[in-house]
Design a protein around this motif. Sequence first.
Motif, short mmCIF file in Angstrom:
data_model
loop_
_atom_site.label_atom_id
_atom_site.label_comp_id
_atom_site.label_asym_id
_atom_site.label_seq_id
_atom_site.Cartn_x
_atom_site.Cartn_y
_atom_site.Cartn_z
N ALA A 62 0.83 -1.21 0.00
CA ALA A 62 0.00 0.00 0.00
C ALA A 62 0.87 1.26 0.00
O ALA A 62 0.70 2.14 -0.86
CB ALA A 62 -0.93 -0.01 1.22
N PHE A 99 -0.01 -2.44 14.93
CA PHE A 99 -0.82 -3.63 14.67
C PHE A 99 -0.32 -4.88 15.39
O PHE A 99 -1.08 -5.60 16.03
CB PHE A 99 -0.88 -3.90 13.16
N ARG A 102 -0.97 -5.87 19.26
CA ARG A 102 -2.39 -6.13 19.50
C ARG A 102 -2.83 -7.44 18.85
O ARG A 102 -3.53 -8.26 19.45
CB ARG A 102 -3.21 -4.96 18.97
N HIS A 103 -2.38 -7.66 17.61
CA HIS A 103 -2.76 -8.89 16.92
C HIS A 103 -2.18 -10.12 17.62
O HIS A 103 -2.87 -11.11 17.84
CB HIS A 103 -2.27 -8.83 15.46
N HIS A 106 -4.11 -10.97 20.58
CA HIS A 106 -5.35 -11.70 20.25
C HIS A 106 -5.04 -13.18 19.97
O HIS A 106 -5.80 -14.07 20.35
CB HIS A 106 -6.01 -11.08 19.00
N LEU B 42 -6.43 1.07 -0.79
CA LEU B 42 -5.71 1.35 0.47
C LEU B 42 -6.72 1.68 1.56
O LEU B 42 -6.68 1.12 2.65
CB LEU B 42 -4.72 2.50 0.27
N ILE B 45 -9.13 -1.53 2.28
CA ILE B 45 -8.48 -2.67 2.94
C ILE B 45 -7.98 -2.29 4.33
O ILE B 45 -8.11 -3.08 5.27
CB ILE B 45 -7.36 -3.24 2.04
N PHE B 46 -7.44 -1.07 4.48
CA PHE B 46 -7.02 -0.66 5.82
C PHE B 46 -8.23 -0.61 6.75
O PHE B 46 -8.15 -1.02 7.91
CB PHE B 46 -6.29 0.70 5.78
N HIS B 48 -10.98 -2.43 6.43
CA HIS B 48 -11.34 -3.84 6.63
C HIS B 48 -10.44 -4.49 7.69
O HIS B 48 -10.93 -5.15 8.60
CB HIS B 48 -11.19 -4.55 5.27
N LEU B 49 -9.14 -4.26 7.58
CA LEU B 49 -8.21 -4.86 8.54
C LEU B 49 -8.38 -4.26 9.93
O LEU B 49 -8.31 -4.96 10.94
CB LEU B 49 -6.76 -4.66 8.07
N LEU B 53 -9.42 -7.08 12.36
CA LEU B 53 -8.26 -7.64 13.06
C LEU B 53 -7.79 -6.79 14.24
O LEU B 53 -7.11 -7.30 15.14
CB LEU B 53 -7.08 -7.81 12.08
N TRP B 54 -8.11 -5.50 14.24
CA TRP B 54 -7.54 -4.65 15.30
C TRP B 54 -8.58 -4.31 16.36
O TRP B 54 -8.34 -4.49 17.55
CB TRP B 54 -6.96 -3.36 14.69
#
Lengths: 111, 152
Positions: A62, A99, A102-103, A106, B42, B45-46, B48-49, B53-54
Amino acid sequence: MWSWVAHRVTGVAIFFFLLVHVLDTSLVRVSPESYNDVIGTYKNPIMGLGEAGLVAAIVFHAFNGIRIILVDFWAKGPRYQRTMLWIVVGLFVLTMAGFLPRHLMHVFGGE
Amino acid sequence: MTAIADPKAPRPPRARPSRLTTRGNTELYGWVFMRASGVVLLVLIFGHLFVNLWAGDGVKAIDFGFVAGKWADPIWQVWDLLMLWLAMIHGTNGVRTIINDYAERDGTRLVLKSLLYLAFLVTVVLGTLVIFTFNPCPDAAPDLLPSFCTAR
């Protein structure tokens, strides 16, 4: 040169994950049980590390993609391409620092 | 006198090939699409993640109820549909470029690209159908379903 190689490698990896990810999500159309079974495998530690790698690949792709756009469209882009690579690396480290802990909490933190 | 031609002399007109390209501007549009879709992806997806996930309990919290809860909201349906289509076109075009670069034999390129387009078609059709025909409250144990299924 290496950022170009890494862009291609991460791109292909993300693409193949995307194919699998659409398939696993499609199981919601089969039954809640089958979806939960398969998504359950995403929660084991090995897959958890895989997800960390996947997110790392996405974050690099990205930010480096934005750098490519700036090199192509911003008049001063080509001159600052190397500086921008370091900015990409910096943003990558920052994002992953936000990230990863924290991940991993989990994934490995128990119930 | 030197034998070197005067550098300021006008260059003789170059013989123009009868066909400059065989494909019009398709490659240019593809190039522009990669950049435009990349920026949108970008954000998608950011987001979504971040949400999956966070936020909350991350990957541990993902189950049928989680997905059903998200897709009860049309915003997430559109979000995921857009993400599916843009990511698949972006990714397929990227892999197509890589096949063109590394597969030197015509036959190899044909086979690899056929597989690629087949995978594209199957994935996009399947994903789109799932998003539009999804039933958040099927016959199943209530504890597997989102809370709004039993509330009614």
